[in-house]
Scaffold this motif. Structure first.
Motif, mmCIF file in Angstrom:
data_model
loop_
_atom_site.group_PDB
_atom_site.id
_atom_site.type_symbol
_atom_site.label_atom_id
_atom_site.label_comp_id
_atom_site.label_asym_id
_atom_site.label_seq_id
_atom_site.Cartn_x
_atom_site.Cartn_y
_atom_site.Cartn_z
ATOM 1 N N VAL A 71 18.056 22.798 7.500
ATOM 2 C CA VAL A 71 17.800 22.319 9.090
ATOM 3 C C VAL A 71 17.464 20.889 9.103
ATOM 4 N N ASP A 72 16.635 20.237 8.270
ATOM 5 C CA ASP A 72 16.326 19.063 8.187
ATOM 6 C C ASP A 72 17.580 18.179 7.921
ATOM 7 N N LYS A 73 18.336 18.726 7.030
ATOM 8 C CA LYS A 73 19.715 17.807 6.756
ATOM 9 C C LYS A 73 20.765 18.058 7.718
ATOM 10 N N GLY A 74 20.587 19.065 8.728
ATOM 11 C CA GLY A 74 21.723 19.182 9.641
ATOM 12 C C GLY A 74 22.828 20.118 9.187
ATOM 13 N N LEU A 75 22.429 20.781 8.027
ATOM 14 C CA LEU A 75 23.477 21.935 7.422
ATOM 15 C C LEU A 75 23.068 23.074 8.248
ATOM 16 N N ILE A 76 22.022 23.580 8.778
ATOM 17 C CA ILE A 76 22.116 24.507 9.846
ATOM 18 C C ILE A 76 21.593 23.892 11.158
ATOM 19 N N LYS A 77 22.549 24.151 12.279
ATOM 20 C CA LYS A 77 22.039 23.200 13.490
ATOM 21 C C LYS A 77 20.932 24.166 14.308
ATOM 22 N N ASN A 78 20.872 25.583 14.056
ATOM 23 C CA ASN A 78 20.075 26.129 14.877
ATOM 24 C C ASN A 78 19.570 27.493 14.364
ATOM 25 N N ILE A 79 18.481 27.795 13.842
ATOM 26 C CA ILE A 79 18.174 28.972 13.162
ATOM 27 C C ILE A 79 18.172 30.310 14.124
ATOM 28 N N LEU A 80 18.500 30.053 15.412
ATOM 29 C CA LEU A 80 18.605 31.097 16.349
ATOM 30 C C LEU A 80 20.002 31.668 16.358
ATOM 31 N N GLU A 81 20.885 30.914 15.332
ATOM 32 C CA GLU A 81 22.235 31.350 15.610
ATOM 33 C C GLU A 81 22.626 32.703 14.789
ATOM 34 N N SER A 82 23.545 33.624 15.477
ATOM 35 C CA SER A 82 23.878 34.838 14.740
ATOM 36 C C SER A 82 24.214 34.700 13.363
ATOM 37 N N ILE A 83 23.742 35.652 12.220
ATOM 38 C CA ILE A 83 24.235 35.661 10.999
ATOM 39 C C ILE A 83 25.745 36.131 10.859
ATOM 40 N N GLN A 84 26.375 36.697 11.961
ATOM 41 C CA GLN A 84 27.572 36.930 11.828
ATOM 42 C C GLN A 84 28.601 35.739 11.687
ATOM 43 N N ASN A 85 27.901 34.642 11.773
ATOM 44 C CA ASN A 85 28.792 33.339 11.655
ATOM 45 C C ASN A 85 29.130 33.053 9.872
ATOM 46 N N GLU A 87 17.325 22.968 -6.883
ATOM 47 C CA GLU A 87 17.108 21.858 -8.132
ATOM 48 C C GLU A 87 17.260 20.297 -7.308
ATOM 49 N N LYS A 88 18.536 20.355 -6.501
ATOM 50 C CA LYS A 88 18.852 18.877 -5.947
ATOM 51 C C LYS A 88 17.973 18.314 -4.960
ATOM 52 N N TYR A 89 17.546 19.407 -4.272
ATOM 53 C CA TYR A 89 16.698 18.941 -3.032
ATOM 54 C C TYR A 89 15.183 19.411 -2.975
ATOM 55 N N LEU A 90 14.730 20.143 -4.064
ATOM 56 C CA LEU A 90 13.449 20.648 -4.092
ATOM 57 C C LEU A 90 12.740 20.329 -5.397
ATOM 58 N N PHE A 91 13.455 21.086 -6.489
ATOM 59 C CA PHE A 91 12.480 20.980 -7.820
ATOM 60 C C PHE A 91 12.587 19.654 -8.348
ATOM 61 N N HIS A 92 13.667 19.024 -8.328
ATOM 62 C CA HIS A 92 13.496 17.749 -9.291
ATOM 63 C C HIS A 92 12.746 16.758 -8.493
ATOM 64 N N SER A 93 12.570 16.718 -7.185
ATOM 65 C CA SER A 93 11.590 15.756 -6.604
ATOM 66 C C SER A 93 10.098 16.105 -7.120
ATOM 67 N N LEU A 94 9.766 17.225 -7.466
ATOM 68 C CA LEU A 94 8.656 17.906 -7.886
ATOM 69 C C LEU A 94 8.206 17.818 -9.331
ATOM 70 N N GLY A 95 9.440 17.604 -10.271
ATOM 71 C CA GLY A 95 9.201 17.533 -11.573
ATOM 72 C C GLY A 95 9.241 18.877 -11.882
ATOM 73 N N ILE A 96 10.202 19.828 -11.596
ATOM 74 C CA ILE A 96 10.287 21.237 -11.727
ATOM 75 C C ILE A 96 11.584 21.304 -12.656
ATOM 76 N N ASN A 97 11.502 21.505 -13.706
ATOM 77 C CA ASN A 97 12.889 21.406 -14.612
ATOM 78 C C ASN A 97 13.226 22.638 -15.091
ATOM 79 N N LYS A 98 12.404 23.720 -15.628
ATOM 80 C CA LYS A 98 12.543 24.741 -16.312
ATOM 81 C C LYS A 98 11.958 25.962 -15.572
ATOM 82 N N TYR A 99 12.937 26.771 -15.336
ATOM 83 C CA TYR A 99 12.551 28.060 -14.512
ATOM 84 C C TYR A 99 13.919 29.116 -14.976
ATOM 85 N N THR A 100 13.540 30.289 -14.585
ATOM 86 C CA THR A 100 14.661 31.456 -14.416
ATOM 87 C C THR A 100 14.840 32.045 -13.069
#
Length: 209
Positions: A62-76, A159-172
């Motif tokens: 939402v912050d990046k504008g990839l989702i315009k409105n969380i009230l949109e129908s998931i049929q999209n 990884e790209k937008y959350l984990f790397h900035s926090l230093g989270i590098n290993k997970y499953t």
């Protein structure tokens, strides 16, 4: 917290199935309980904390504008809903998935060959938005939406937008048969990375002092 109350807490933690428990006040760790030393050496299955991580990723979209409105129908994102005989399914929005108020019947989708298809085929038992039901299926649909919008896996987006900035590098992070990272319960993280994630959420919410 007093030393006495922390001792009482530890007694209770030992009596239940808790691998690790830590309390931070600002930058200072004021309490730590580890079931054993090996706990810090392996990723721990954090179960439904996966839901919170997926919700954070929707917020990033939402912050990046990839989702315009969380009230949109998931049929999209799931056009197969248009073929449903139940018109109420067309009313389900991203917001309903985030708040677990889709109204879809809860089913054992983990045993199916196609998790998303199985979840979407469940009947509506409550009007969307009217009733809360703790439902991992709603969260898994969110993960599928993240993958559809970004064109990469939910894990790669994280990884790209959350984990790397926090230093989270290993997970499953387990995937469903179609390659969608599980949205409800499928992540395993190291203890210290859980602390990083928790502290980041506190800061964003303005709770960190």
């Amino acid at each position: 917290m007093s030393k006495l109350s922390l001792n009482e807490l530890e007694k209770k933690l030992k009596g239940i199935r808790i691998e690790a428990f830590v309390i931070h006040k600002g930058d200072t760790r004021i309490y730590e309980y580890l079931k054993n030393k090996k706990v810090v050496e392996k990723p721990l299955k954090v179960n439904s904390i996966t839901k919170s991580i997926v919700s954070i990723l929707i917020g990033i979209m939402v912050d990046k504008g990839l989702i315009k409105n969380i009230l949109e129908s998931i049929q999209n994102y799931f056009p197969e809903i248009l073929e449903s005989n139940d018109p109420q399914k067309k009313e389900i929005t991203i917001f309903h998935l985030l708040t677990m108020t889709s109204g879809l019947q809860i089913g054992n989708f983990q045993g199916s060959k196609n998790w998303v298809k199985y979840i979407l085929e469940q009947p509506i038992i409550h009007k969307p938005g009217s009733t809360f039901q703790y439902n991992s299926g709603d969260s898994h649909l969110l993960s599928a939406i993240i993958q559809k919008i970004s064109g990469i896996s939910t894990a790669s987006f994280a990884e790209k937008y959350l984990f790397h900035s926090l230093g989270i590098n290993k997970y499953t992070w387990l995937k469903d048969p179609q390659g969608v990272n599980g949205g409800g319960f499928s992540i395993s993280l190291y203890l210290e990375d859980m602390v990083k994630l928790g502290r980041a959420i506190k800061k964003l919410a303005g709770w960190e002092r």
